[in-house]
Design an enzyme around this catalytic site. Structure first.
Site, PDB file in Angstrom:
ATOM      1  N   GLY A   1      -0.739  79.065  42.164  1.00  0.00           N
ATOM      2  CA  GLY A   1      -2.114  78.661  42.103  1.00  0.00           C
ATOM      3  C   GLY A   1      -2.557  77.529  41.388  1.00  0.00           C
TER       4      GLY A   1
ATOM      5  CB  VAL B   1      -7.731  79.531  36.283  1.00  0.00           C
ATOM      6  CG1 VAL B   1      -6.964  80.111  35.381  1.00  0.00           C
ATOM      7  CG2 VAL B   1      -9.179  79.874  36.471  1.00  0.00           C
TER       8      VAL B   1
ATOM      9  CE  LYS C   1     -15.727  88.213  40.257  1.00  0.00           C
ATOM     10  NZ  LYS C   1     -14.989  87.734  39.132  1.00  0.00           N
TER      11      LYS C   1
ATOM     12  N   GLY D   1      -5.736  76.134  41.475  1.00  0.00           N
ATOM     13  CA  GLY D   1      -7.070  75.663  41.410  1.00  0.00           C
ATOM     14  C   GLY D   1      -7.586  75.248  40.011  1.00  0.00           C
TER      15      GLY D   1
HETATM   16  P1  NAD Z   1      -9.633  78.296  42.888  1.00  0.00           P
HETATM   17  O1  NAD Z   1     -10.343  78.769  44.035  1.00  0.00           O
HETATM   18  O2  NAD Z   1     -10.044  77.087  42.267  1.00  0.00           O
HETATM   19  O3  NAD Z   1      -7.990  78.230  42.870  1.00  0.00           O
HETATM   20  C1  NAD Z   1      -7.235  79.375  43.655  1.00  0.00           C
HETATM   21  C2  NAD Z   1      -6.093  78.343  44.038  1.00  0.00           C
HETATM   22  O4  NAD Z   1      -5.053  79.530  44.415  1.00  0.00           O
HETATM   23  C3  NAD Z   1      -6.283  77.463  45.153  1.00  0.00           C
HETATM   24  O5  NAD Z   1      -5.646  76.061  44.956  1.00  0.00           O
HETATM   25  C4  NAD Z   1      -5.660  78.032  46.417  1.00  0.00           C
HETATM   26  O6  NAD Z   1      -5.253  77.033  47.337  1.00  0.00           O
HETATM   27  C5  NAD Z   1      -4.509  78.902  45.688  1.00  0.00           C
HETATM   28  N1  NAD Z   1      -3.735  79.943  46.260  1.00  0.00           N
HETATM   29  C6  NAD Z   1      -4.469  80.947  47.180  1.00  0.00           C
HETATM   30  N2  NAD Z   1      -3.594  81.708  47.625  1.00  0.00           N
HETATM   31  C7  NAD Z   1      -2.221  81.223  47.056  1.00  0.00           C
HETATM   32  C8  NAD Z   1      -1.117  81.837  47.338  1.00  0.00           C
HETATM   33  N3  NAD Z   1      -0.827  82.899  48.243  1.00  0.00           N
HETATM   34  N4  NAD Z   1      -0.075  81.076  46.749  1.00  0.00           N
HETATM   35  C9  NAD Z   1      -0.326  79.949  46.075  1.00  0.00           C
HETATM   36  N5  NAD Z   1      -1.381  79.334  45.918  1.00  0.00           N
HETATM   37  C10 NAD Z   1      -2.445  80.234  46.330  1.00  0.00           C
HETATM   38  O7  NAD Z   1      -9.842  79.779  41.824  1.00  0.00           O
HETATM   39  P2  NAD Z   1      -9.970  79.749  40.189  1.00  0.00           P
HETATM   40  O8  NAD Z   1     -11.290  79.759  39.662  1.00  0.00           O
HETATM   41  O9  NAD Z   1      -8.885  78.829  39.982  1.00  0.00           O
HETATM   42  O10 NAD Z   1      -9.460  81.345  40.182  1.00  0.00           O
HETATM   43  C11 NAD Z   1      -8.082  81.544  40.140  1.00  0.00           C
HETATM   44  C12 NAD Z   1      -8.037  83.094  39.758  1.00  0.00           C
HETATM   45  O11 NAD Z   1      -8.494  83.317  38.319  1.00  0.00           O
HETATM   46  C13 NAD Z   1      -8.839  84.171  40.569  1.00  0.00           C
HETATM   47  O12 NAD Z   1      -8.171  85.417  40.717  1.00  0.00           O
HETATM   48  C14 NAD Z   1     -10.237  84.134  39.549  1.00  0.00           C
HETATM   49  O13 NAD Z   1     -10.846  85.567  40.103  1.00  0.00           O
HETATM   50  C15 NAD Z   1      -9.437  84.417  38.435  1.00  0.00           C
HETATM   51  N6  NAD Z   1     -10.132  83.921  37.386  1.00  0.00           N
HETATM   52  C16 NAD Z   1     -11.021  82.809  37.143  1.00  0.00           C
HETATM   53  C17 NAD Z   1     -11.591  82.493  36.283  1.00  0.00           C
HETATM   54  C18 NAD Z   1     -12.635  80.925  36.464  1.00  0.00           C
HETATM   55  O14 NAD Z   1     -13.071  80.719  35.182  1.00  0.00           O
HETATM   56  N7  NAD Z   1     -12.723  80.290  37.259  1.00  0.00           N
HETATM   57  C19 NAD Z   1     -12.119  83.459  35.382  1.00  0.00           C
HETATM   58  C20 NAD Z   1     -11.326  84.499  35.189  1.00  0.00           C
HETATM   59  C21 NAD Z   1     -10.597  84.783  36.334  1.00  0.00           C
END
Ligand code: NAD
Length: 355
Positions: free
Chosen positions: A178, A182, A78, A180
């Site tokens: 959250g 995902v 990572k 975002g």
């Molecule tokens: P992202 O940055 O697109 O979205 C994260 C979202 O969480 C944002 O909208 C942010 O405003 C929100 N957020 C942050 N703190 C918060 C809180 N305290 N309460 C509510 N919302 C909050 O990230 P992502 O790519 O969607 O990833 C989200 C999680 O999934 C992470 O832990 C990441 O490691 C994990 N993940 C992502 C992927 C992927 O394909 N993107 C794959 C495996 C795991």
């Protein structure tokens, strides 16, 4: 670093600094026993630089376990980039990051994670071929979030079937923390199957969009995890299920996309003792890495990727059943299975002893 609780025998940890762009980053390579270390790149503003190292180490080990359980020919690694990054320096910074990845000669393969976009990865790809999540070709690749969300939905269905004896999501109340890449895509998957959503995000615009598009009910970011729902899906950052949260949760199932949801073994044990079924995060959020690995290796049909993501359901069910029959928390069972797969590969690669 060696004293860090998440060090866990990392093979290599590289720190990067580029004066021109201001890049400060850490690349953690936990294990290459199964293949090159694959895992996303996170851009985050850490309170202290020690937090960045802990995050990199913990996420990197998680990638080793995730890739092993998903049966991918990849080890675990990572990268974390220390933010904030001023917009005018962003491109130069990802250029420098790309050059640094290339310098590692394929030891680590990067992709998107929190705070990093497909556009950033396209900049990285100008300087290295050790990158994925860049472009869609024949239905494979690009932004991993939709595939991650799909896998999470499949894992969530398997967990709900076991814990709630429900074969369908129709009418099920699900809280998503959250919204975002995902979380938002997950809402789309769940809404399409008739689930009733409760959502929270620190960004109000995301909440408004989810309410408009999916008829979701907004909740406060403070207590979304404690909502009176059937399933809670943490899809923001890690460490959110603390012992206190685990004691107060009202849901029957926890199944979300965030990495490292369980803050400690104690929190996982409390969930287990309270009869709350936890679908281990890295088991069900592997859809994205399955997709970008196929993009990187370039030797898979999109139907095979779909089938590999579908298999997340059976895998999750097997781990949850074993957790029940052995009366041990599911996150412990999953970790043990992942470590056994990695150890078998290590033994295979061990050099023969001289006579
Ligand atoms: P992202 O940055 O697109 O979205 C994260 C979202 O969480 C944002 O909208 C942010 O405003 C929100 N957020 C942050 N703190 C918060 C809180 N305290 N309460 C509510 N919302 C909050 O990230 P992502 O790519 O969607 O990833 C989200 C999680 O999934 C992470 O832990 C990441 O490691 C994990 N993940 C992502 C992927 C992927 O394909 N993107 C794959 C495996 C795991």
């Amino acid at each position: 670093m060696f004293q860090n609780p998440f060090f866990d025998g990392h093979e290599q940890v590289v720190s990067l600094y580029d004066a021109g762009s201001g890049l400060r980053a850490i690349i953690a390579v936990h294990s290459t026993s199964l293949g090159p270390a694959a895992g996303g790149c996170r851009l985050w503003s850490y309170d202290q630089s020690g937090d960045a190292l802990s995050d990199a180490l913990r996420l990197s080990r998680g990638m080793s376990y995730k890739n092993a359980i998903a049966d991918l020919p990849m080890g675990g690694g990572k990268a974390v980039i220390l933010g904030p990054v001023p917009p005018e320096r962003r491109e130069a910074l990802f250029e420098a990051f790309g050059r640094a990845i290339d310098g590692l000669g394929g030891l680590y393969i990067t992709a998107e994670d929190v705070g990093v976009s497909e556009k950033d990865m396209a900049v990285v790809a100008r300087h290295t071929r050790f990158v994925s999540g860049v472009a869609v070709q024949k239905g494979i690749g690009g932004n991993p979030s939709p595939s991650t969300a799909r896998g999470v939905r499949i894992g969530l269905e398997a967990a709900a079937k076991l814990a709630l004896a429900r074969n369908e999501l129709e009418g099920m109340r699900i809280a998503v923390q959250g919204l975002g890449g995902v979380g938002f895509n997950l809402c789309g998957e769940l809404n399409a199957r008739g689930a009733r959503l409760v959502v929270a995000d620190i960004a109000n615009a995301r909440v408004e969009e989810a309410c408009d598009l999916f008829g979701a009910e907004p909740a406060s970011t403070d207590d979304i995890l404690l909502a009176d729902v059937d399933v809670v899906a943490p899809c923001a950052l890690g460490g959110v299920i603390t012992p206190d949260v685990a004691r107060k949760m009202r849901a029957t199932v926890v199944a979300g996309g965030a990495n490292n949801q369980i803050a400690s073994d104690k929190a996982g044990q409390i969930l287990f003792d309270r009869g709350i079924t936890y679908a281990p995060d890295y088991v069900i959020n592997a859809g994205g890495i399955i997709m970008v690995t196929a993009e990187y290796l370039g030797n898979t049909e999109s139907s095979e990727v779909d089938q590999a993501i579908e298999r997340i359901g059976d895998r999750c069910a097997r781990i949850l059943q074993r957790s029940r029959s052995e009366a041990r928390p599911s996150h412990i069972v999953a970790d043990e299975m992942a470590r056994a797969i990695i150890a078998r590969a290590q033994n295979k690669h061990r050099h023969p002893e001289p006579a």
